[in-house]
Design a protein around this motif. Sequence first.
Motif, PDB file in Angstrom:
ATOM      1  N   ILE A  25       0.676  -1.219   0.094  1.00  0.00           N
ATOM      2  CA  ILE A  25      -0.039  -0.073  -0.052  1.00  0.00           C
ATOM      3  C   ILE A  25       0.931   1.310  -0.067  1.00  0.00           C
ATOM      4  O   ILE A  25       0.666   2.101  -0.785  1.00  0.00           O
ATOM      5  CB  ILE A  25      -1.036  -0.205   1.189  1.00  0.00           C
ATOM      6  CG1 ILE A  25      -2.164  -1.059   1.145  1.00  0.00           C
ATOM      7  CG2 ILE A  25      -1.693   1.344   1.263  1.00  0.00           C
ATOM      8  CD1 ILE A  25      -3.054  -1.019  -0.057  1.00  0.00           C
ATOM      9  N   LEU A  26       1.922   1.198   0.790  1.00  0.00           N
ATOM     10  CA  LEU A  26       2.880   2.373   1.074  1.00  0.00           C
ATOM     11  C   LEU A  26       3.750   2.589  -0.504  1.00  0.00           C
ATOM     12  O   LEU A  26       3.742   3.814  -1.001  1.00  0.00           O
ATOM     13  CB  LEU A  26       3.907   2.235   2.006  1.00  0.00           C
ATOM     14  CG  LEU A  26       3.258   2.341   3.389  1.00  0.00           C
ATOM     15  CD1 LEU A  26       4.273   2.030   4.561  1.00  0.00           C
ATOM     16  CD2 LEU A  26       2.549   3.895   3.541  1.00  0.00           C
ATOM     17  N   PHE A  27       3.967   1.324  -1.080  1.00  0.00           N
ATOM     18  CA  PHE A  27       4.676   1.520  -2.275  1.00  0.00           C
ATOM     19  C   PHE A  27       3.705   2.188  -3.588  1.00  0.00           C
ATOM     20  O   PHE A  27       4.092   2.822  -4.223  1.00  0.00           O
ATOM     21  CB  PHE A  27       5.040   0.228  -2.913  1.00  0.00           C
ATOM     22  CG  PHE A  27       5.840   0.099  -4.054  1.00  0.00           C
ATOM     23  CD1 PHE A  27       7.260   0.561  -4.287  1.00  0.00           C
ATOM     24  CD2 PHE A  27       5.105  -0.503  -5.264  1.00  0.00           C
ATOM     25  CE1 PHE A  27       7.636   0.671  -5.173  1.00  0.00           C
ATOM     26  CE2 PHE A  27       5.752  -0.433  -6.507  1.00  0.00           C
ATOM     27  CZ  PHE A  27       7.164   0.085  -6.624  1.00  0.00           C
TER      28      PHE A  27
ATOM     29  N   ILE B 225       1.069   4.107  -2.853  1.00  0.00           N
ATOM     30  CA  ILE B 225       0.821   5.614  -2.596  1.00  0.00           C
ATOM     31  C   ILE B 225       2.129   6.508  -3.194  1.00  0.00           C
ATOM     32  O   ILE B 225       2.172   7.546  -3.669  1.00  0.00           O
ATOM     33  CB  ILE B 225       0.659   5.680  -1.006  1.00  0.00           C
ATOM     34  CG1 ILE B 225      -0.813   5.298  -0.693  1.00  0.00           C
ATOM     35  CG2 ILE B 225       0.764   7.182  -0.782  1.00  0.00           C
ATOM     36  CD1 ILE B 225      -0.992   5.179   0.747  1.00  0.00           C
ATOM     37  N   LEU B 226       3.276   5.968  -2.909  1.00  0.00           N
ATOM     38  CA  LEU B 226       4.528   6.582  -3.214  1.00  0.00           C
ATOM     39  C   LEU B 226       4.762   6.711  -4.755  1.00  0.00           C
ATOM     40  O   LEU B 226       4.960   7.718  -5.373  1.00  0.00           O
ATOM     41  CB  LEU B 226       5.895   5.751  -3.038  1.00  0.00           C
ATOM     42  CG  LEU B 226       7.026   6.287  -3.473  1.00  0.00           C
ATOM     43  CD1 LEU B 226       7.532   7.430  -2.598  1.00  0.00           C
ATOM     44  CD2 LEU B 226       8.269   5.117  -3.132  1.00  0.00           C
ATOM     45  N   LEU B 227       3.979   5.665  -5.556  1.00  0.00           N
ATOM     46  CA  LEU B 227       4.229   5.579  -6.999  1.00  0.00           C
ATOM     47  C   LEU B 227       3.018   6.817  -7.438  1.00  0.00           C
ATOM     48  O   LEU B 227       3.220   7.378  -8.603  1.00  0.00           O
ATOM     49  CB  LEU B 227       3.665   4.317  -7.427  1.00  0.00           C
ATOM     50  CG  LEU B 227       4.800   3.499  -7.534  1.00  0.00           C
ATOM     51  CD1 LEU B 227       4.220   2.030  -8.123  1.00  0.00           C
ATOM     52  CD2 LEU B 227       5.979   3.782  -8.387  1.00  0.00           C
ATOM     53  N   ILE B 228       1.952   6.808  -6.838  1.00  0.00           N
ATOM     54  CA  ILE B 228       0.657   7.854  -7.293  1.00  0.00           C
ATOM     55  C   ILE B 228       1.447   9.212  -6.947  1.00  0.00           C
ATOM     56  O   ILE B 228       1.375  10.141  -7.914  1.00  0.00           O
ATOM     57  CB  ILE B 228      -0.218   7.680  -6.356  1.00  0.00           C
ATOM     58  CG1 ILE B 228      -1.047   6.422  -6.896  1.00  0.00           C
ATOM     59  CG2 ILE B 228      -1.443   8.824  -6.697  1.00  0.00           C
ATOM     60  CD1 ILE B 228      -2.232   5.913  -5.945  1.00  0.00           C
ATOM     61  N   PHE B 229       2.188   9.512  -6.095  1.00  0.00           N
ATOM     62  CA  PHE B 229       2.807  10.789  -5.868  1.00  0.00           C
ATOM     63  C   PHE B 229       3.935  11.005  -6.737  1.00  0.00           C
ATOM     64  O   PHE B 229       3.904  12.134  -6.963  1.00  0.00           O
ATOM     65  CB  PHE B 229       3.126  10.980  -4.116  1.00  0.00           C
ATOM     66  CG  PHE B 229       1.911  11.366  -3.212  1.00  0.00           C
ATOM     67  CD1 PHE B 229       1.177  12.485  -3.279  1.00  0.00           C
ATOM     68  CD2 PHE B 229       1.741  10.485  -2.300  1.00  0.00           C
ATOM     69  CE1 PHE B 229       0.321  12.574  -2.470  1.00  0.00           C
ATOM     70  CE2 PHE B 229       0.719  10.635  -1.211  1.00  0.00           C
ATOM     71  CZ  PHE B 229       0.102  11.960  -1.370  1.00  0.00           C
ATOM     72  N   LEU B 230       4.726  10.153  -7.063  1.00  0.00           N
ATOM     73  CA  LEU B 230       5.855  10.315  -8.067  1.00  0.00           C
ATOM     74  C   LEU B 230       4.977  10.642  -9.291  1.00  0.00           C
ATOM     75  O   LEU B 230       5.656  11.685 -10.071  1.00  0.00           O
ATOM     76  CB  LEU B 230       6.546   9.213  -7.973  1.00  0.00           C
ATOM     77  CG  LEU B 230       7.775   9.515  -8.855  1.00  0.00           C
ATOM     78  CD1 LEU B 230       8.999  10.262  -8.426  1.00  0.00           C
ATOM     79  CD2 LEU B 230       8.676   7.956  -8.828  1.00  0.00           C
ATOM     80  N   GLY B 231       4.199  10.052  -9.782  1.00  0.00           N
ATOM     81  CA  GLY B 231       3.521  10.237 -10.900  1.00  0.00           C
ATOM     82  C   GLY B 231       2.932  11.849 -11.066  1.00  0.00           C
ATOM     83  O   GLY B 231       3.042  12.303 -11.839  1.00  0.00           O
TER      84      GLY B 231
END
Length: 75
Positions: free
Chosen positions: A15-17, A19-25
């Motif tokens: 889940i954290l991964f 969320i991190l990908l969404i913010f990076l995108g």
Amino acid sequence: MTDLILSFVIFVGSILFVILLIFLGWYCVWKFFLCRFRLVRELFRLNEQRQQSPDNINTRIRNRSVTKVRPPKID
């Protein structure tokens, strides 16, 4: 019991991964595409730092209203 803990840690990590990908995108889309549009910048109120001070606005108005002075005629 350790399988349950391991499953929970993997679930939270995934889940954290995500969320991190969404913010990076989102950051990449903002940096390379959305920041160019005036409407998006106004929605996030990013144009406030570009506003001019009253002194600069008065100077611009004065410079516009100045007419060219013609040299005097020599007879």
